[in-house]
Motif scaffolding. Structure first.
Motif, PDB file in Angstrom:
ATOM      1  N   ARG A 136      -3.340   7.808   0.308  1.00 42.44           N
ATOM      2  CA  ARG A 136      -2.938   6.676  -0.588  1.00 42.44           C
ATOM      3  C   ARG A 136      -2.817   5.335   0.390  1.00 42.44           C
ATOM      4  N   SER A 137      -3.630   4.484   0.088  1.00 41.86           N
ATOM      5  CA  SER A 137      -3.776   3.185   0.722  1.00 41.86           C
ATOM      6  C   SER A 137      -3.409   2.125  -0.218  1.00 41.86           C
ATOM      7  N   ARG A 138      -3.008   1.059   0.420  1.00 37.81           N
ATOM      8  CA  ARG A 138      -2.586  -0.242  -0.476  1.00 37.81           C
ATOM      9  C   ARG A 138      -3.456  -1.382   0.007  1.00 37.81           C
ATOM     10  N   ARG A 139      -3.450  -2.431  -0.705  1.00 41.23           N
ATOM     11  CA  ARG A 139      -3.820  -3.582  -0.628  1.00 41.23           C
ATOM     12  C   ARG A 139      -3.440  -4.937  -1.638  1.00 41.23           C
ATOM     13  N   ALA A 140      -3.250  -5.839  -1.238  1.00 41.13           N
ATOM     14  CA  ALA A 140      -2.684  -7.063  -1.997  1.00 41.13           C
ATOM     15  C   ALA A 140      -3.538  -7.416  -2.991  1.00 41.13           C
ATOM     16  N   THR A 141      -4.811  -7.590  -2.721  1.00 42.98           N
ATOM     17  CA  THR A 141      -5.886  -8.175  -3.589  1.00 42.98           C
ATOM     18  C   THR A 141      -7.218  -7.274  -3.270  1.00 42.98           C
ATOM     19  N   ALA A 142      -8.177  -7.326  -4.031  1.00 46.20           N
ATOM     20  CA  ALA A 142      -9.319  -6.739  -3.982  1.00 46.20           C
ATOM     21  C   ALA A 142     -10.262  -7.191  -2.949  1.00 46.20           C
ATOM     22  N   THR A 143      -9.790  -8.231  -2.258  1.00 47.65           N
ATOM     23  CA  THR A 143     -10.483  -8.718  -1.030  1.00 47.65           C
ATOM     24  C   THR A 143      -9.971  -8.404   0.316  1.00 47.65           C
ATOM     25  N   ASP A 144      -8.580  -8.006   0.065  1.00 42.54           N
ATOM     26  CA  ASP A 144      -7.971  -7.409   1.460  1.00 42.54           C
ATOM     27  C   ASP A 144      -8.584  -6.098   1.882  1.00 42.54           C
ATOM     28  N   ALA A 145      -8.013  -6.042   3.077  1.00 43.76           N
ATOM     29  CA  ALA A 145      -8.457  -4.534   3.581  1.00 43.76           C
ATOM     30  C   ALA A 145      -7.501  -3.475   3.320  1.00 43.76           C
ATOM     31  N   TRP A 146      -7.672  -2.262   3.025  1.00 46.94           N
ATOM     32  CA  TRP A 146      -6.892  -1.323   2.869  1.00 46.94           C
ATOM     33  C   TRP A 146      -5.857  -0.927   4.012  1.00 46.94           C
ATOM     34  N   ALA A 147      -4.530  -0.612   3.755  1.00 47.02           N
ATOM     35  CA  ALA A 147      -3.729  -0.168   4.911  1.00 47.02           C
ATOM     36  C   ALA A 147      -3.254   1.090   4.307  1.00 47.02           C
ATOM     37  N   VAL A 148      -3.103   2.333   5.188  1.00 47.39           N
ATOM     38  CA  VAL A 148      -2.520   3.497   4.760  1.00 47.39           C
ATOM     39  C   VAL A 148      -0.896   3.448   4.337  1.00 47.39           C
ATOM     40  N   ASP A 149      -0.895   3.939   3.220  1.00 49.49           N
ATOM     41  CA  ASP A 149       0.643   3.892   2.437  1.00 49.49           C
ATOM     42  C   ASP A 149       1.320   5.001   2.744  1.00 49.49           C
ATOM     43  N   SER A 150       0.574   6.173   2.369  1.00 48.46           N
ATOM     44  CA  SER A 150       1.405   7.621   2.515  1.00 48.46           C
ATOM     45  C   SER A 150       0.212   8.729   2.419  1.00 48.46           C
ATOM     46  N   VAL A 151       0.564   9.772   2.572  1.00 49.60           N
ATOM     47  CA  VAL A 151      -0.361  10.849   2.530  1.00 49.60           C
ATOM     48  C   VAL A 151       0.327  12.088   1.723  1.00 49.60           C
ATOM     49  N   LEU A 152      -0.468  12.411   0.746  1.00 53.71           N
ATOM     50  CA  LEU A 152      -0.006  13.839   0.098  1.00 53.71           C
ATOM     51  C   LEU A 152      -0.907  14.840  -0.117  1.00 53.71           C
TER      52      LEU A 152
END
Length: 252
Positions: free
Chosen positions: A98-114
């Protein structure tokens, strides 16, 4: 007729936990042949998993501190990165990042793994070393189970999650766009409302056949005054979080 999820959102309570629960395999005896035939199990289609697939959710999040809300919007992406070795019972498992980004133009950053495990009777998710039962099979209206059967959050005999609106259509509107699904099921556990009015937890997920989780709602509130002058009262809404996630894109 398609339903709007918001129409039934406020009314459901944990009273449905009084319904009986069991995880049963459906079988049928075939005519005069005296043979037992396993009936089709439609459950796994509500949480399909394949390496390389992804889902992107629009997230609306509000945090409450001392009765003051702070709202934010962002996106989550859940991507199936690998199929893991089957567990001791032979059930397939998948690593989902699971990755997170602030807006649709930002790069993804890993948030967690399940880790998601799909068995013949259940689908479980494991995050932060806590395993939860997300679905039980066969899917049936009103069926109740213990979401914490594999962790220590509840007693073994607890019944805190149930099915609602099995096989029903659902439409969701987010950012002016409508997302429609013909066949969905919603899992619900609303706890601590009657047992302790100072605490409220609402967790709901809607799964669409052939798609997976399409809508998640989480509300956790602690209805107490930090100053100690007002104590704890269900009319207070001082601390907590409210979050909704709507699937806006999926693919491979």
């Amino acid at each position: 007729m398609k339903q709007n999820y918001a129409a039934y959102f406020p009314t459901l309570r944990s009273a449905a936990g009084r319904l009986g629960s069991a995880v049963l395999l459906a079988v049928a005896v075939a005519g005069c042949q005296n043979e037992t035939e396993v009936l089709p199990n439609p459950g796994p289609e509500y949480y399909p998993l394949a390496v390389g697939t992804y889902r992107i959710y629009d997230v609306a999040d509000t945090t409450w501190r001392n009765n003051a809300p702070t709202a934010s919007r962002f996106q989550f992406r859940e991507q199936v990165e690998a199929e893991l070795s089957p567990d001791a019972t032979g059930q397939p498992a998948y690593r989902v990042v699971r990755s997170r980004r602030a807006t649709a133009t930002d790069a993804w950053a890993v948030d967690s793994v399940l880790t998601v495990t799909v068995g013949r009777q259940t689908v479980t998710e494991q995050r932060n070393n806590r395993r939860s039962v997300e679905l039980v099979f066969p899917v049936a209206e009103g069926k109740v189970w213990n979401i914490n059967a594999f962790n220590a959050q509840d007693t073994i005999i607890a019944e805190n999650r149930f099915y609602r609106n099995v096989g029903q259509p659902l439409s969701l509107t987010r950012n002016g766009k409508t997302y429609a699904y013909e066949n969905t099921v919603t899992t619900i556990n609303d706890v601590a409302v009657e047992a302790n009015a100072a605490y409220t937890t609402i967790l709901r997920t809607t799964f669409a056949a052939g798609t997976g989780p399409v809508y998640r709602v989480r509300r956790r509130f602690f209805h107490c005054d930090n100053t100690g002058t007002l104590g704890c009262n269900p009319s207070l809404n001082y601390q907590g979080q409210s979050r909704s996630e709507v699937l806006i894109e999926s693919g491979k």
